[in-house]
Design a protein around this motif. Structure first.
Motif, PDB file in Angstrom:
ATOM      1  N   ASN A 296      45.795 -94.009 -66.313  1.00  0.00           N
ATOM      2  CA  ASN A 296      45.941 -95.067 -65.359  1.00  0.00           C
ATOM      3  C   ASN A 296      46.955 -94.707 -64.277  1.00  0.00           C
ATOM      4  N   ALA A 297      47.972 -94.302 -64.848  1.00  0.00           N
ATOM      5  CA  ALA A 297      49.143 -93.819 -63.791  1.00  0.00           C
ATOM      6  C   ALA A 297      48.839 -92.949 -62.912  1.00  0.00           C
ATOM      7  N   TRP A 298      47.998 -91.922 -63.015  1.00  0.00           N
ATOM      8  CA  TRP A 298      47.432 -90.816 -62.169  1.00  0.00           C
ATOM      9  C   TRP A 298      46.415 -91.432 -61.218  1.00  0.00           C
ATOM     10  N   LEU A 299      45.570 -92.500 -61.671  1.00  0.00           N
ATOM     11  CA  LEU A 299      44.772 -93.093 -60.576  1.00  0.00           C
ATOM     12  C   LEU A 299      45.481 -93.990 -59.854  1.00  0.00           C
ATOM     13  N   ARG A 300      46.562 -94.861 -60.302  1.00  0.00           N
ATOM     14  CA  ARG A 300      47.463 -95.563 -59.541  1.00  0.00           C
ATOM     15  C   ARG A 300      48.037 -94.707 -58.242  1.00  0.00           C
ATOM     16  N   SER A 301      48.621 -93.625 -58.863  1.00  0.00           N
ATOM     17  CA  SER A 301      49.248 -92.837 -57.754  1.00  0.00           C
ATOM     18  C   SER A 301      48.274 -92.324 -56.707  1.00  0.00           C
ATOM     19  N   LEU A 302      47.074 -91.940 -57.306  1.00  0.00           N
ATOM     20  CA  LEU A 302      46.009 -91.367 -56.157  1.00  0.00           C
ATOM     21  C   LEU A 302      45.849 -92.607 -55.086  1.00  0.00           C
ATOM     22  N   ILE A 303      45.542 -93.603 -55.613  1.00  0.00           N
ATOM     23  CA  ILE A 303      45.127 -94.717 -54.661  1.00  0.00           C
ATOM     24  C   ILE A 303      46.280 -95.036 -53.934  1.00  0.00           C
ATOM     25  N   ILE A 304      47.561 -94.933 -54.374  1.00  0.00           N
ATOM     26  CA  ILE A 304      48.830 -95.328 -53.373  1.00  0.00           C
ATOM     27  C   ILE A 304      48.925 -94.220 -52.142  1.00  0.00           C
ATOM     28  N   ARG A 305      48.822 -93.001 -52.697  1.00  0.00           N
ATOM     29  CA  ARG A 305      48.785 -91.800 -51.930  1.00  0.00           C
ATOM     30  C   ARG A 305      47.688 -91.887 -50.713  1.00  0.00           C
TER      31      ARG A 305
END
Length: 304
Positions: A287-296
């Motif tokens: 979940n943290a990885w997908l969040r960081s990808l969307i934010i990036r």
């Protein structure tokens, strides 16, 4: 015997006795005192109604019942140890994780093209499905882990949820290139005189825009009303209609459909688009990885 009656530490001592066969050695291995090990063994003997270990010249020899307990106890402790000590990691390159993201049709148009392009590059086996934020009980679905993330203007997600601002945006007035309003600035009178397509997007914050226009007595000649934004690009491309839409949607539609847009002549508030996730999954590595990808890809300051 019920599991609630058993202290897990007793099974740890039991398992170590099977390995070391001497109370003194078990005490050293587990960092306990010898009386502590003896006390644990006495308690376990009482619970099982079996001696479990008998003293012999070769050390503590397990009874037949203890031998029966040996393999399942060791396996259970290994499973527990692995579960408690597993490293929080997620490898997008090899994962086949399926994520579900709550978003509107605007979100699908704006977020998904770049997100799917990046996933094909860094996480080729990861898949994404979307659900409408208004079509499910978003709070329950996110708490249960059925929906990983949600994007949008979602004031109902408060207690128990984390959020991260992606960006703020204005509303704009959009139309086909070459339209009579295709110029640097549009007046309220020109806006009111035009023919309009209005999107009634239930369950999203965008409905408040129409309410604000009505409150301020800004008239519009509405000739078409549709329930979603998906067809707006096609409609504007082949007509002289005008639409009030969020700026990021206008950016996504302008090129493919030959459209133009200008700052809205009415004073409408900015919209804050946030990324939401439930607190239960705040430390989940996937979940943290997908969040960081969307934010990036889509956060403030992300490349256009």
């Amino acid at each position: 015997m019920e599991l609630k009656d058993i202290d897990l530490n007793l099974l740890v001592v039991f398992n170590q006795l099977l390995i070391d066969r001497r109370v003194s050695k078990v005490a050293t291995s587990l960092g306990l005192s010898q009386p502590g090990v003896s006390n644990a063994l006495a308690r376990l003997r009482k619970l099982t109604d079996d001696p479990l270990f008998l003293r012999t010249p070769k050390g503590m020899e397990p009874t037949p019942f203890a031998q029966q307990m040996a393999e399942p106890t060791a396996r259970a402790l290994q499973v527990l140890h692995a579960a408690l000590n597993q490293k929080a990691s997620f490898d997008p390159a090899t994962s086949n994780r399926a994520f579900t993201v709550g978003m509107t049709d605007i979100g699908e148009i704006y977020f998904l093209p770049r997100l799917m392009q990046e996933l094909s590059r860094v996480a080729p086996s990861v898949s994404v499905s979307t659900v409408r934020n208004a079509a499910v009980n978003l709070q329950d679905e996110m708490e249960a882990g059925h929906v990983s993330l949600a994007i949008g203007l979602l004031p109902q997600l408060k207690a128990g949820y984390f959020q991260r601002r992606l960006f703020k945006q204005h509303y704009v007035c959009m139309f086909r290139r070459g339209h009579a309003l295709d110029k640097r600035k549009v007046s309220l009178d020109e806006f009111s005189a035009a023919d309009h397509v209005v999107v009634v997007s239930e369950g999203t914050g965008h409905g408040r825009t129409d309410e604000l226009l009505r409150r301020r007595n800004i008239a519009r000649k509405v000739v078409l009303t549709v329930p979603h934004y998906v067809a707006v690009g096609h409609i504007l491309h082949d007509s002289d209609l005008v639409a009030t839409v969020p700026e990021r949607l206008a950016e996504a539609l302008a090129g493919p459909f030959g459209l133009a847009y200008v700052r809205h002549p009415a004073k409408l508030p900015e919209i804050a688009i946030n990324l939401f996730w439930h607190g239960r999954y705040n430390k989940d590595p996937a979940n943290a990885w997908l969040r960081s990808l969307i934010i990036r890809l889509h956060g403030e300051g992300a490349p256009g």
